[in-house]
Design a protein around this motif. Structure first.
Motif, short mmCIF file in Angstrom:
data_model
loop_
_atom_site.label_atom_id
_atom_site.label_comp_id
_atom_site.label_asym_id
_atom_site.label_seq_id
_atom_site.Cartn_x
_atom_site.Cartn_y
_atom_site.Cartn_z
N VAL A 32 4.01 5.85 2.27
CA VAL A 32 4.49 7.24 2.15
C VAL A 32 4.09 8.04 3.39
O VAL A 32 4.87 8.83 3.91
CB VAL A 32 3.95 7.89 0.86
CG1 VAL A 32 4.20 9.37 0.84
CG2 VAL A 32 4.59 7.23 -0.35
N LYS A 33 2.87 7.83 3.86
CA LYS A 33 2.40 8.53 5.07
C LYS A 33 3.32 8.22 6.25
O LYS A 33 3.73 9.13 6.98
CB LYS A 33 0.96 8.11 5.39
CG LYS A 33 0.39 8.80 6.62
CD LYS A 33 -0.92 8.17 7.05
CE LYS A 33 -0.57 6.93 7.82
NZ LYS A 33 -1.52 6.41 8.73
N ALA A 40 7.62 3.89 -3.29
CA ALA A 40 7.20 4.70 -2.14
C ALA A 40 8.14 5.90 -1.97
O ALA A 40 7.68 7.02 -1.69
CB ALA A 40 7.18 3.86 -0.87
N GLN A 74 0.14 18.98 -7.88
CA GLN A 74 -0.17 17.61 -7.49
C GLN A 74 -0.48 16.75 -8.73
O GLN A 74 -0.08 15.59 -8.79
CB GLN A 74 -1.38 17.59 -6.53
CG GLN A 74 -1.78 16.21 -6.06
CD GLN A 74 -0.73 15.55 -5.20
OE1 GLN A 74 -0.09 16.20 -4.37
NE2 GLN A 74 -0.52 14.27 -5.40
N ASP A 100 1.40 13.37 -9.83
CA ASP A 100 0.70 12.11 -10.12
C ASP A 100 1.06 11.58 -11.50
O ASP A 100 1.23 10.38 -11.69
CB ASP A 100 -0.82 12.31 -10.00
CG ASP A 100 -1.26 12.55 -8.56
OD1 ASP A 100 -0.50 12.18 -7.63
OD2 ASP A 100 -2.36 13.11 -8.37
N ASP A 126 0.48 4.45 -0.63
CA ASP A 126 0.04 5.68 0.04
C ASP A 126 0.26 5.60 1.55
O ASP A 126 0.73 6.56 2.17
CB ASP A 126 -1.44 5.94 -0.26
CG ASP A 126 -1.67 6.23 -1.73
OD1 ASP A 126 -0.77 6.82 -2.36
OD2 ASP A 126 -2.75 5.85 -2.24
N SER A 127 -0.05 4.46 2.14
CA SER A 127 0.15 4.29 3.57
C SER A 127 1.64 4.29 3.92
O SER A 127 2.06 4.85 4.93
CB SER A 127 -0.51 2.99 4.03
OG SER A 127 -0.47 2.87 5.42
N LYS A 130 7.40 8.49 -4.70
CA LYS A 130 6.19 9.26 -4.41
C LYS A 130 6.45 10.27 -3.29
O LYS A 130 5.99 11.41 -3.35
CB LYS A 130 5.04 8.33 -4.02
CG LYS A 130 3.72 9.03 -3.98
CD LYS A 130 2.59 8.03 -4.05
CE LYS A 130 1.30 8.81 -4.29
NZ LYS A 130 0.19 7.93 -4.57
N LYS A 131 7.22 9.87 -2.27
CA LYS A 131 7.56 10.80 -1.19
C LYS A 131 8.37 11.97 -1.73
O LYS A 131 8.14 13.13 -1.37
CB LYS A 131 8.36 10.07 -0.11
CG LYS A 131 8.77 10.97 1.04
CD LYS A 131 9.64 10.24 2.03
CE LYS A 131 10.08 11.23 3.09
NZ LYS A 131 11.39 10.97 3.60
N ASN A 190 0.87 -1.16 0.00
CA ASN A 190 0.00 0.00 0.00
C ASN A 190 0.92 1.22 0.00
O ASN A 190 1.40 1.65 1.05
CB ASN A 190 -0.92 -0.02 1.23
CG ASN A 190 -1.89 1.14 1.24
OD1 ASN A 190 -1.75 2.10 0.48
ND2 ASN A 190 -2.87 1.04 2.12
#
Length: 173
Positions: A57-58, A79, A96, A100, A54-55, A82-83, A52
């Motif tokens: 990266v969070k 990851a 953004q 993307d 997105d998670s 994306k970060k 996952n």
């Protein structure tokens, strides 16, 4: 609390299977964890990684430190890319939507590379199988030819021996 992104080992002896998790750094390797981010199967060729992004990266943005292997897996799935792109959005370097679009282009190129490797492995296996089949055919043909020659020689040999024995008997008398 110091958090780490690391692997949790599952599977039986000799058949490892890992969960990629976020855990407190003081927790045991296979103990309590905060969140499961994905899975990693090193047995397949190429290795299967489900993540996952997105998670992940969070958690990276909040300061979770990945282990060396987890870092390689996060990098493999994008990851860190994306970060990095989200850092550019935060600084105002691009929008953004642009981030993307860049991430999707990178992800598509990565998928093409992985697919090329899979295709190369299957074609290599097929070529090896064909070469083994050709070698086996050559060995079988050589074996059949040797058997035919041996049979022909056996047929010729008794006739020659019979002629030789009659001549020997005639010379002895």
């Amino acid at each position: 609390m110091a958090t780490r992104i690391r692997l949790q080992r599952h599977g039986r002896k000799g058949k490892p299977f890992f969960h990629i998790v976020v855990a407190d750094s003081r927790a045991k390797r296979d103990g309590r964890f905060i969140e499961k981010l994905g899975t990693y199967n090193p047995i397949t060729n190429p290795a299967t990684v489900e993540l996952n992004v997105d998670s992940a990266v969070k958690w990276l943005q909040t300061g979770a430190e990945p282990t060396n292997t987890a870092k390689a897996l996060l990098s493999y799935k994008g990851a860190f890319m994306k970060k990095h792109l989200l850092g550019g959005v935060a600084k105002g370097a691009f929008s953004q939507e642009e981030a993307d679009k860049r991430f999707d282009a990178w992800l598509e190129a990565k998928c093409e590379k992985v697919q090329a490797k899979k295709d190369g492995l299957t074609s290599g296996a097929a070529a090896a199988k064909a070469a083994a089949l050709e070698a086996e055919k050559a060995v079988n043909e050589a074996r059949v030819k040797a058997a035919q020659e041996a049979a022909a020689q056996v047929e010729e040999t008794p006739a020659e021996e019979a002629e030789g024995t009659t001549e020997e008997v005639a010379t002895e008398e």
